[in-house]
Structures are given as C-alpha cells and as structure tokens.
Design a protein around this motif. Structure first.
Motif, PDB file in Angstrom:
ATOM      1  N   GLY A 140      20.120  34.079  22.203  1.00  0.00           N
ATOM      2  CA  GLY A 140      19.551  32.747  22.355  1.00  0.00           C
ATOM      3  C   GLY A 140      20.528  31.709  21.851  1.00  0.00           C
ATOM      4  O   GLY A 140      21.471  32.033  21.125  1.00  0.00           O
ATOM      5  N   ALA A 141      20.282  30.473  22.240  1.00  0.00           N
ATOM      6  CA  ALA A 141      21.202  29.392  21.891  1.00  0.00           C
ATOM      7  C   ALA A 141      21.182  29.120  20.385  1.00  0.00           C
ATOM      8  O   ALA A 141      20.325  29.620  19.666  1.00  0.00           O
ATOM      9  CB  ALA A 141      20.800  28.123  22.651  1.00  0.00           C
ATOM     10  N   ASN A 142      22.098  28.301  19.918  1.00  0.00           N
ATOM     11  CA  ASN A 142      22.094  27.886  18.514  1.00  0.00           C
ATOM     12  C   ASN A 142      20.781  27.192  18.209  1.00  0.00           C
ATOM     13  O   ASN A 142      20.296  26.374  18.979  1.00  0.00           O
ATOM     14  CB  ASN A 142      23.237  26.892  18.229  1.00  0.00           C
ATOM     15  CG  ASN A 142      24.601  27.557  18.319  1.00  0.00           C
ATOM     16  OD1 ASN A 142      25.518  27.009  18.904  1.00  0.00           O
ATOM     17  ND2 ASN A 142      24.724  28.740  17.764  1.00  0.00           N
ATOM     18  N   GLY A 143      20.201  27.548  17.078  1.00  0.00           N
ATOM     19  CA  GLY A 143      18.945  26.913  16.689  1.00  0.00           C
ATOM     20  C   GLY A 143      17.723  27.497  17.360  1.00  0.00           C
ATOM     21  O   GLY A 143      16.617  26.974  17.217  1.00  0.00           O
ATOM     22  N   ALA A 144      17.891  28.591  18.093  1.00  0.00           N
ATOM     23  CA  ALA A 144      16.759  29.171  18.813  1.00  0.00           C
ATOM     24  C   ALA A 144      15.770  29.854  17.871  1.00  0.00           C
ATOM     25  O   ALA A 144      14.616  30.071  18.223  1.00  0.00           O
ATOM     26  CB  ALA A 144      17.259  30.172  19.853  1.00  0.00           C
ATOM     27  N   ASP A 161       6.650  18.601  11.061  1.00  0.00           N
ATOM     28  CA  ASP A 161       6.619  20.046  11.170  1.00  0.00           C
ATOM     29  C   ASP A 161       7.552  20.478  12.282  1.00  0.00           C
ATOM     30  O   ASP A 161       7.578  19.885  13.349  1.00  0.00           O
ATOM     31  CB  ASP A 161       5.201  20.521  11.473  1.00  0.00           C
ATOM     32  CG  ASP A 161       4.369  20.522  10.200  1.00  0.00           C
ATOM     33  OD1 ASP A 161       4.964  20.358   9.121  1.00  0.00           O
ATOM     34  OD2 ASP A 161       3.151  20.661  10.295  1.00  0.00           O
ATOM     35  N   PHE A 162       8.330  21.489  11.983  1.00  0.00           N
ATOM     36  CA  PHE A 162       9.234  22.007  12.994  1.00  0.00           C
ATOM     37  C   PHE A 162       8.935  23.490  13.169  1.00  0.00           C
ATOM     38  O   PHE A 162       8.923  24.243  12.206  1.00  0.00           O
ATOM     39  CB  PHE A 162      10.682  21.800  12.554  1.00  0.00           C
ATOM     40  CG  PHE A 162      11.669  22.343  13.545  1.00  0.00           C
ATOM     41  CD1 PHE A 162      12.032  21.590  14.646  1.00  0.00           C
ATOM     42  CD2 PHE A 162      12.189  23.612  13.395  1.00  0.00           C
ATOM     43  CE1 PHE A 162      12.916  22.102  15.579  1.00  0.00           C
ATOM     44  CE2 PHE A 162      13.078  24.132  14.328  1.00  0.00           C
ATOM     45  CZ  PHE A 162      13.438  23.365  15.417  1.00  0.00           C
ATOM     46  N   LEU A 163       8.669  23.887  14.406  1.00  0.00           N
ATOM     47  CA  LEU A 163       8.330  25.290  14.642  1.00  0.00           C
ATOM     48  C   LEU A 163       9.585  26.058  15.033  1.00  0.00           C
ATOM     49  O   LEU A 163      10.085  25.933  16.143  1.00  0.00           O
ATOM     50  CB  LEU A 163       7.284  25.397  15.746  1.00  0.00           C
ATOM     51  CG  LEU A 163       5.916  24.804  15.383  1.00  0.00           C
ATOM     52  CD1 LEU A 163       5.000  24.794  16.589  1.00  0.00           C
ATOM     53  CD2 LEU A 163       5.286  25.584  14.252  1.00  0.00           C
ATOM     54  N   ALA A 164      10.105  26.814  14.092  1.00  0.00           N
ATOM     55  CA  ALA A 164      11.320  27.581  14.361  1.00  0.00           C
ATOM     56  C   ALA A 164      10.991  28.868  15.109  1.00  0.00           C
ATOM     57  O   ALA A 164      11.822  29.408  15.828  1.00  0.00           O
ATOM     58  CB  ALA A 164      12.051  27.904  13.063  1.00  0.00           C
ATOM     59  N   LEU A 165       9.767  29.370  14.931  1.00  0.00           N
ATOM     60  CA  LEU A 165       9.286  30.515  15.703  1.00  0.00           C
ATOM     61  C   LEU A 165       7.865  30.178  16.143  1.00  0.00           C
ATOM     62  O   LEU A 165       7.066  29.713  15.349  1.00  0.00           O
ATOM     63  CB  LEU A 165       9.259  31.795  14.862  1.00  0.00           C
ATOM     64  CG  LEU A 165      10.579  32.397  14.385  1.00  0.00           C
ATOM     65  CD1 LEU A 165      10.316  33.619  13.518  1.00  0.00           C
ATOM     66  CD2 LEU A 165      11.461  32.779  15.562  1.00  0.00           C
ATOM     67  N   LEU A 175      15.365  34.555  22.837  1.00  0.00           N
ATOM     68  CA  LEU A 175      14.590  33.508  22.162  1.00  0.00           C
ATOM     69  C   LEU A 175      15.074  32.152  22.639  1.00  0.00           C
ATOM     70  O   LEU A 175      16.278  31.924  22.779  1.00  0.00           O
ATOM     71  CB  LEU A 175      14.830  33.557  20.659  1.00  0.00           C
ATOM     72  CG  LEU A 175      13.961  34.410  19.735  1.00  0.00           C
ATOM     73  CD1 LEU A 175      14.372  34.129  18.298  1.00  0.00           C
ATOM     74  CD2 LEU A 175      12.487  34.102  19.925  1.00  0.00           C
ATOM     75  N   HIS A 176      14.117  31.272  22.902  1.00  0.00           N
ATOM     76  CA  HIS A 176      14.509  29.910  23.233  1.00  0.00           C
ATOM     77  C   HIS A 176      13.558  28.959  22.534  1.00  0.00           C
ATOM     78  O   HIS A 176      12.352  29.012  22.728  1.00  0.00           O
ATOM     79  CB  HIS A 176      14.465  29.682  24.747  1.00  0.00           C
ATOM     80  CG  HIS A 176      14.830  28.279  25.125  1.00  0.00           C
ATOM     81  ND1 HIS A 176      16.130  27.825  25.084  1.00  0.00           N
ATOM     82  CD2 HIS A 176      14.068  27.230  25.507  1.00  0.00           C
ATOM     83  CE1 HIS A 176      16.149  26.557  25.451  1.00  0.00           C
ATOM     84  NE2 HIS A 176      14.911  26.173  25.705  1.00  0.00           N
ATOM     85  N   GLU A 177      14.122  28.094  21.688  1.00  0.00           N
ATOM     86  CA  GLU A 177      13.324  27.145  20.919  1.00  0.00           C
ATOM     87  C   GLU A 177      12.127  27.814  20.252  1.00  0.00           C
ATOM     88  O   GLU A 177      11.009  27.312  20.299  1.00  0.00           O
ATOM     89  CB  GLU A 177      12.889  25.976  21.800  1.00  0.00           C
ATOM     90  CG  GLU A 177      14.100  25.143  22.212  1.00  0.00           C
ATOM     91  CD  GLU A 177      13.750  23.989  23.143  1.00  0.00           C
ATOM     92  OE1 GLU A 177      12.564  23.864  23.490  1.00  0.00           O
ATOM     93  OE2 GLU A 177      14.676  23.241  23.492  1.00  0.00           O
TER      94      GLU A 177
END
Ligand SMILES: Nc1ncnc2c1ncn2[C@@H]1O[C@H](COP(=O)(O)OP(=O)(O)OP(=O)(O)O)[C@@H](O)[C@H]1O
Ligand SMILES: [Mg+2]
Lengths: 268, 257
Positions: free
Chosen positions: B63-67, B42-46, B223-225
């Motif tokens: 925010g950075a790329n992929g944030a 599981d990857f939490l994008a938000l 936004l960050h991660e």
C-alpha cells in the motif's frame, strides 16, 4: 495474545507482565547503576564520599551559622536527607526515563510501568549503599548505633512504595505536557524547605505546624530518622500514617498512569 | 482438520485522536479546557480491517505511504490497542518494525544483544543460549566488545536483525527491513527468512518492493487509506494495486466510501 478495543488488563495482569519482563528490568537497573558508578571519575567511591563532603559542608554551615541546637547535627540531617535524595532523584528520573524510552515503546511491546519501576529499584539500591557512609559518620561522631536500625529496611520499603506511586503519576503527566517536569522541579525545591530535613521541626512556629503536618514526607522520613537519629522505633502513629500515604500514592499514581498510558503514542 | 489462524484481525479500527493544534503545556491545556476551545481531529489509520493469516503463511502487505501498514503491524504486536475490533495473535511475536531501536550507543555490541533480547521479553538464559548464533550470523565477532557508537549504520542494522531473528518466535512482523546491510548480508537475511518459513513460521511482510513481495509471499493484502482493498494471491493483489493505485480515476473511486 488478544488485543481488543477497550480491553484494559487488570492491575494483576500488568504485574504479571512486568514479571515476565524481569530480564529487561534487571538490565534497566544494571544500566542505571553502571552509568552511575562506572562512568564517573571516582566511581563507586564518589557515592561514598559525596555524603561525607556534604555533611562537612552542611554541618559547618548549619551548626555554626544557624546555630540550631541539635546534637549530632550531621546525623540528624543525613537521616532525612538520604530519603529526600531518593525521593527527588527517583521521581525526576522516572519522568525522564519514560520520555527517553518513548521511541522504544512505539516499536516493541514492553510493559510501560517498567521504566518507573526500574528507576525506583536502582534508587533503592543507591539508598541502601548510602547507608554505608552514614553508619561510618555515626560511628565517627559517636552517635549510638542501636538495634532499632534493623527497622530501616521497612522504613525504606514504605518510602519506596510512596515514591513509586508519585513516579508513576508524574512520569505519565510529563509525557503529556512539556512543562510538568519544570513545574515539578520548582515544586520540589519548595517542598524541600517545607520538610524538616536540615532544620529541627521545633523551629516552626506553632501556628504553621498544621501546614508541615500535611506533608506526607514528614511522616515517611520520621520512619528513618527515629531509628537512625533517636535510636528508637518509630511510633505506630507515624508508621500507620506513612503506610496509608504510600497506599494512597500508589492507588492515585496507578490510576493516573493507566488512564494516560493509552494516549502516550500521541506525545512520544 | 481445522486449526485456528495464527493472526486474526476482526473489524480492527485504529483511530488516532489529535487535538486540532498542539497543546504542549499543562497551563495551555487548562486554559483551553476552561474556555472550552479544545477540539479533536480523529484520523482513522485503520478502518474495519478484517483478515486472517494461517500458521506458516507469509502474507505480504502493500500500500502507499500512510496507508496504515505500520499501524497494522503495531496492533498485531500489541504495541497499540485498537480503538474498535479485536486482533488475536497466537504465538510468540518478534516485531522487527524498526531496526536498531533500543540500542544504546555507549554499550558494547555484546551488552546490546542482551538488552535487545530483554526488550523482546526474552530471558537471560535464552539469550545466553543464542548468543553465539547471533554473533555468528551478524558476522560482527571482531567488533562485539566495542561500543556501538563505533559501528556503521549497516553494522547496527545487522546486529539488530540478527537478534530479532535468532530469538524463538512463531511470528515475524517485518516492516521494510529486508533492505538493510550489504548484498551478502541481504542474501543471508533472505535465507534466514526462508528457513523460518520452512520451519512453519508465520510472517507479515510489509514492503514497497513489489517483486520481493511476489517472490516471498503466496498471499498479499492491499491497504489503502486504512481499508483492505484486496486480499488474495500475491500476483493478483500486486496487479490490482498497480492498476488501481496508479490510475488517475482511482482517487475518486473510493471517496466517501
Ligand atoms: N502517532 C501517530 N499519531 C497520529 N497519526 C499517526 C501516528 N502514527 C501514524 N499516524 C498516521 O496514520 C497513518 C498510517 O501510518 P502508517 O505509519 O501506518 O503508514 P504506512 O502504511 O506504514 O506508511 P509508510 O509506507 O510510509 O511506512 C498515516 O497517515 C499517519 O499520518
Ligand atoms: Mg510504515
């Protein structure tokens, strides 16, 4: 607009959503049809000629080589073959349509069922058009054109509901797995031979008849074959079974689609 | 006087669930399933994203790329359903997330305008009414009946931007699209955004171009991660982002949080 976890729109809300995108639906259908009719060399005429040429080839092959004792074999064959073409082309078309439009669904919010739906609608338009050469052939070979033909729209509508259900389920599965489309292609080929399209059902040995009777297409195609070939209304028995198959296909197809749709983003 | 905000995110979490390796075929899936070897990452994008944007506000998202910026816009547009929480959006949305999607290279510019409008859920009548304005803004009148494959990349982007910003909308979701086209078109885009703002439109603007964000947005969100790090006046948030994201100690600071 409320976009919440676990909030799945009801079937009714989804239907309303498709209605709200009717302009998109019209565009998709028109694009399907123009690609088909405008861009081929003979265009529109090809659609008319195709069944004619096919009929000549097949009636030579089947009536002289296999010697089925079927009167007006061309008409017998085409009465089910048109439905088969609709079924096969639409279900495979819906699979590629959903896959092709995957990039789109990631960037704009469109009702996802709209792609299968538009494929069914343009398939239905093609089916209607292919009746023109069919009637011409019937006239030429002297097969009777009876008032029972007025039942054809109902036959095709029931078939279209069935096709829509299958298209929904298969197209959703094809998004998840690469091999579904290939396996379906093979299955289609087998299914075609298991359906009395170019052979009379009488040639099936009695002990295998039950197998043929499990095939919903037999009943669905009979709805068109009775008015076209036999010049009579289909039996109530066939109508009821066909309608039931169509409803079951819709329920199963919709359920599968609704279950798989939230995970499309993983595969598209 | 109290009005409800145009965009309201309440504890929105977006979980991307991916099998630990790609399972391309049904056959393989069945085998994995039977041998019970199927695992998901599981990857939490938000994560727990809560914020509001008032009507008429232009909110910058940095925010950075992929944030998770594009993911946030997709949830706002209704393209993705959140895994937890709720996003409420009041008004008609024009998602301008990636320009040129849904354009058919074989169709003419004219046909593509109608098709794109349809994709945004707009009626034929509305598109007819807006057609001239779209063509005029794109400045592609001479090419409008040529197939799209004869257009340059910038020309396609111009057409797409014109369609997306000419339809009636209350909310724009702009993902990194202000840099399309040449300089003169870029200026006109900015003007158009200004006009939309003056008319009371709400904008979520995702951009890596921090000066643009500071210029266009009073408020910003960092936004960050997948988490909201800061939300407030744009210069402050941009400052925090600068100070935080580029300091060596940052990576460790939020870990395990
Ligand atoms: N379809 C997907 N399946 C799995 N993971 C995804 C998917 N889309 C995005 N992600 C992940 O979610 C995270 C956030 O992605 P997102 O596109 O929102 O980032 P972003 O902030 O827009 O980045 P960028 O500045 O590069 O545009 C990324 O780490 C990405 O790997
Ligand atoms: Mg992005």
């Amino acid at each position: 607009m409320r976009n919440a976890a676990g909030l799945r729109p009801s079937v009714l809300e989804e239907a309303r959503d498709v209605a709200a995108f009717s302009h998109l639906l019209a565009n998709l259908v028109r694009r399907d049809l123009t690609v088909r009719y405008k861009r081929s060399v003979l265009g529109f005429f090809w659609t008319m000629l195709n069944p004619l040429l096919l009929m000549i080839i097949l009636s030579v092959v089947f009536s002289t080589v296999f010697r089925f004792a079927v009167k007006h074999f061309e008409v017998y064959f085409l009465s089910a073959y048109l439905g088969w073409t609709f079924f096969a082309q639409t279900t495979t078309g819906a699979m590629s349509s959903l896959a092709w439009n995957g990039a789109l669904m990631k960037r704009v919010r469109v009702p996802k069922v709209i792609f299968a739906f538009s494929t069914v609608l343009s398939g239905l338009a093609n089916l209607g058009l292919s009746c023109v050469p069919l009637f011409a052939i019937m006239f030429i070979v002297g097969a009777p054109l009876t008032p029972a033909l007025l039942f054809l729209p109902v036959s095709f509508l029931i078939l279209a509901v069935f096709v829509f259900g299958v298209s929904l389920g298969m197209s959703a599965a094809a998004v998840y797995f690469d091999d579904v489309a290939q396996m379906y292609g093979v299955a289609l080929m087998g299914l075609m031979y298991l359906t009395p399209i170019f052979y009379p059902i009488e040639i099936i040995p009695q002990k295998y008849l039950w197998l043929i009777r499990l095939n919903p297409l037999v009943y669905l195609f009979e709805l068109a074959r009775a008015p076209i070939y036999k010049g009579c209304m289909p039996s109530l028995h066939d109508v009821v079974i066909s309608a039931a198959c169509a409803v079951v296909a819709m329920v199963v197809g919709t359920t599968v689609f609704r279950r798989l749709a939230p995970g499309f983003y993983r595969h598209l | 006087m109290t009005t409800s905000p145009a965009i309201e995110f309440c504890n929105v979490t977006m979980r991307y669930r991916l099998p630990d390796r790609r399972i391309p075929t049904l056959k393989e899936w069945a085998i994995q399933r039977l041998t019970a070897k199927l695992r998901y990452n599981d990857f939490l994008a938000l994560q727990d994203v809560t914020f509001t944007a008032d009507g008429g506000e232009t909110l910058g998202i940095i925010g950075a790329n992929g944030a998770g910026k594009s993911t946030l816009l997709r949830v706002a547009a209704g393209i993705l359903a959140p895994s937890a929480g709720e996003a409420v959006v009041r008004g008609r949305v024009a998602p301008i997330i990636e320009l040129g999607t849904g354009f058919d290279p074989e169709l003419s510019g004219r046909e593509n305008i109608f098709f794109n409008g349809a994709l945004l859920g707009r009626s034929r009548a509305e598109m007819r009414r807006r057609f001239d304005e779209i063509v005029e803004f794109s400045a592609l009148a001479n090419f409008i009946d040529m197939p799209l494959r004869t257009y340059s990349t910038g020309m396609v982007a111009r057409l797409a931007f014109s369609v997306a910003t000419t339809v009636d909308a209350d909310i724009y979701l702009l993902d990194e699209v202000l840099s399309v086209g040449d300089e003169s078109f870029g200026m006109r885009c900015q003007e158009r955004i200004e006009r939309f703002r003056r008319d009371g439109g709400t904008i979520l603007l995702v951009s890596h171009n921090l000066p643009t964000v500071e210029r266009l947005c009073r408020q910003a969100l960092w936004l960050h991660e997948g988490r909201v790090m800061a939300r407030g006046p744009a210069p402050e948030v941009v400052g925090q982002y600068h100070a935080g994201a580029f300091s060596p100690s940052f990576a460790g600071r939020f870990e395990g949080g």
